[in-house]
Design a protein around this motif. Sequence first.
Motif, PDB file in Angstrom:
ATOM      1  N   GLY A  88      45.520  38.834  63.294  1.00 30.16           N
ATOM      2  CA  GLY A  88      46.868  39.779  63.983  1.00 30.16           C
ATOM      3  C   GLY A  88      46.893  40.320  62.007  1.00 30.16           C
ATOM      4  O   GLY A  88      47.595  41.035  61.663  1.00 30.16           O
ATOM      5  N   ASP A  89      45.668  39.679  61.172  1.00 30.16           N
ATOM      6  CA  ASP A  89      46.345  40.170  59.879  1.00 30.16           C
ATOM      7  C   ASP A  89      45.451  41.570  59.519  1.00 30.16           C
ATOM      8  O   ASP A  89      44.124  41.303  59.420  1.00 30.16           O
ATOM      9  N   LYS A  90      46.178  42.230  59.746  1.00 26.53           N
ATOM     10  CA  LYS A  90      45.767  43.813  59.576  1.00 26.53           C
ATOM     11  C   LYS A  90      46.366  44.496  58.133  1.00 26.53           C
ATOM     12  O   LYS A  90      46.263  45.386  58.225  1.00 26.53           O
ATOM     13  N   VAL A  91      46.873  43.084  57.573  1.00 27.22           N
ATOM     14  CA  VAL A  91      47.774  43.989  55.809  1.00 27.22           C
ATOM     15  C   VAL A  91      47.026  45.219  55.260  1.00 27.22           C
ATOM     16  O   VAL A  91      47.471  45.683  54.450  1.00 27.22           O
ATOM     17  N   PRO A 242      50.237  34.673  65.097  1.00 28.02           N
ATOM     18  CA  PRO A 242      50.189  36.036  64.941  1.00 28.02           C
ATOM     19  C   PRO A 242      50.124  36.958  63.849  1.00 28.02           C
ATOM     20  O   PRO A 242      52.077  36.637  63.814  1.00 28.02           O
ATOM     21  N   LEU A 243      49.860  37.488  62.833  1.00 24.56           N
ATOM     22  CA  LEU A 243      51.127  38.460  61.940  1.00 24.56           C
ATOM     23  C   LEU A 243      51.056  39.707  63.122  1.00 24.56           C
ATOM     24  O   LEU A 243      50.130  40.359  63.350  1.00 24.56           O
ATOM     25  N   GLY A 244      52.794  39.802  62.958  1.00 21.48           N
ATOM     26  CA  GLY A 244      52.426  41.552  64.031  1.00 21.48           C
ATOM     27  C   GLY A 244      51.988  40.640  65.035  1.00 21.48           C
ATOM     28  O   GLY A 244      52.789  40.205  66.080  1.00 21.48           O
ATOM     29  N   PHE A 245      52.390  41.944  65.751  1.00 21.13           N
ATOM     30  CA  PHE A 245      51.762  41.382  67.151  1.00 21.13           C
ATOM     31  C   PHE A 245      50.563  42.262  68.007  1.00 21.13           C
ATOM     32  O   PHE A 245      50.783  42.047  69.209  1.00 21.13           O
ATOM     33  N   GLU A 246      49.880  42.975  67.166  1.00 22.31           N
ATOM     34  CA  GLU A 246      48.470  43.460  68.155  1.00 22.31           C
ATOM     35  C   GLU A 246      47.132  42.401  67.130  1.00 22.31           C
ATOM     36  O   GLU A 246      47.564  42.510  66.405  1.00 22.31           O
ATOM     37  N   VAL A 247      46.452  42.039  67.929  1.00 19.83           N
ATOM     38  CA  VAL A 247      45.450  41.228  67.860  1.00 19.83           C
ATOM     39  C   VAL A 247      44.146  41.983  68.200  1.00 19.83           C
ATOM     40  O   VAL A 247      44.224  42.675  69.518  1.00 19.83           O
ATOM     41  N   LYS A 254      46.277  50.994  65.267  1.00 22.92           N
ATOM     42  CA  LYS A 254      47.280  51.282  64.978  1.00 22.92           C
ATOM     43  C   LYS A 254      49.058  50.867  64.963  1.00 22.92           C
ATOM     44  O   LYS A 254      49.690  51.839  64.405  1.00 22.92           O
ATOM     45  N   GLU A 255      48.503  49.245  65.130  1.00 23.32           N
ATOM     46  CA  GLU A 255      50.169  48.570  64.420  1.00 23.32           C
ATOM     47  C   GLU A 255      50.558  48.700  62.947  1.00 23.32           C
ATOM     48  O   GLU A 255      51.085  49.539  62.515  1.00 23.32           O
ATOM     49  N   ASN A 264      58.971  49.785  62.076  1.00 19.62           N
ATOM     50  CA  ASN A 264      60.068  48.485  61.036  1.00 19.62           C
ATOM     51  C   ASN A 264      59.411  46.738  61.321  1.00 19.62           C
ATOM     52  O   ASN A 264      60.280  46.302  62.725  1.00 19.62           O
ATOM     53  N   VAL A 265      57.769  46.495  60.819  1.00 21.49           N
ATOM     54  CA  VAL A 265      57.688  45.606  62.264  1.00 21.49           C
ATOM     55  C   VAL A 265      57.888  44.156  61.017  1.00 21.49           C
ATOM     56  O   VAL A 265      57.051  43.606  59.666  1.00 21.49           O
ATOM     57  N   GLU A 266      58.424  42.958  60.963  1.00 27.36           N
ATOM     58  CA  GLU A 266      59.438  42.162  60.583  1.00 27.36           C
ATOM     59  C   GLU A 266      58.412  42.169  59.230  1.00 27.36           C
ATOM     60  O   GLU A 266      58.346  42.048  57.577  1.00 27.36           O
ATOM     61  N   ASP A 267      57.602  41.198  59.989  1.00 24.23           N
ATOM     62  CA  ASP A 267      56.804  40.445  59.538  1.00 24.23           C
ATOM     63  C   ASP A 267      55.518  40.688  58.730  1.00 24.23           C
ATOM     64  O   ASP A 267      55.029  40.741  57.505  1.00 24.23           O
TER      65      ASP A 267
END
Length: 433
Positions: A88-91, A242-247, A254-255, A264-267
């Motif tokens: 989920g690392d879309k940073v 996972p980071l965020g809510f989307e994988v 999208k996220e 605001n997806v906190e992490d």
Amino acid sequence: MRMYDIIVKKRDGGELTKEEIYFFVDGYTQGDIPDYQASALTMAIYFQGMTQEETATLTQAMVDSGETIDLSAIKGHKVDKHSTGGVGDKVTFIVGPLVASVGVPVAKMSGRGLGHTGGTLDKLESIKGLEIEMTKDQFIHNVNTHKLAVAGQTGNLAPADKKLYALRDVTGTVDSLPLIAGSIMSKKLASGADGIVLDVKTGSGAFMKTLEDSKNLAQEMVNIGNNLGRQTVAVISDMNQPLGFEVGNANEIKEAAEILQGKNVEDLRELSLELASHMTVLAEVFNSYEEAYEALAKNLENGKAFQSLRNLVEAQNGDVSMIDNLDNLPKAKHKIDVKAEKSGYIAAIDAESIGIAAMYLGAGRATKDDEINHGVGITLNKKIGDWVEEGESLVVLNSDDEEPQASITKVLEAYSIADEKVEKPTLIYTVIK
């Protein structure tokens, strides 16, 4: 000079000279040194380690084994970001536009993924028409014009590393700090950035499972960067879920776009601002981390960072309507709830198992020849510390298969549910400079 003598010297704990290291790297890259001697040396390094100077020299030798990218035609102080990988690392899709929004050039060379989900390029290709292959002149023009471009890596960056990694992978010498750090940093240094911010993951979904190992790797990479004249900062961040809510590929685009539009997806928001703040301080746009953080947080709210993402998509011939209306991104045929088998608090989520579940859906590659399905993926409804009722949805599988049993099983294996409330994991453990 003989390879035999170099092997024996390192086997007995000696410190290799610059000439000896270059003799090995150049000879092995050109095929003059056989695999059995190279594997003997990497095993000796595995047991004896390397000094800071040896590790820096090995890294520079790997850089010098192939092309280096000259970014001098790009105006300004160029800063790159590298993550050691996670689920989920879309940073990158948040940090790149965020940093560009304050005028810092981000010239990003990325690769494709082998494993859980696609790599940076695969995820970007969820956007119809977006081109990741471009000439060097076009790449430089895009960065100078929009402060941001993401392109595929040239095939000849640090070829010594590629050859050595393939050897280490089959000879039990992957888990050597100097060799891991040198491998990562050689490609970053060859990519031409003036400064580097490293996001070193720790936890169940990371390459390094323990905080101590992650700190040691981070310190090793920071030492290499600083020894070779590149300002380098490492952030140790959590990958115990996972980071965020989307994988998945389109899921993650999208996220990321939603964060850039102020969601605001906190992490995810917090880690992106942390990394971007260090990058812009290295670029000397801000005098302090606090000043950078405040300005970047404003650009998440006022739309400037989102506009940087739009500029990237448009400049690389992508369909901007997919960013303006995220419902236009690729979608899977079915949405399938995976439901909790009992009530309780989410105590742990094995991030790697979630990644594998996504790969089973088609979001990643088991082999390099597999094709990515951009529309499939996983949406998490529950994370560590949350309460869940029996029968309530833990995740939604976005699947082209009506009954993706292997993925369902993997998700249920990933979630641990307990009677007692568990605190959310620490997101950012420390910063190493």
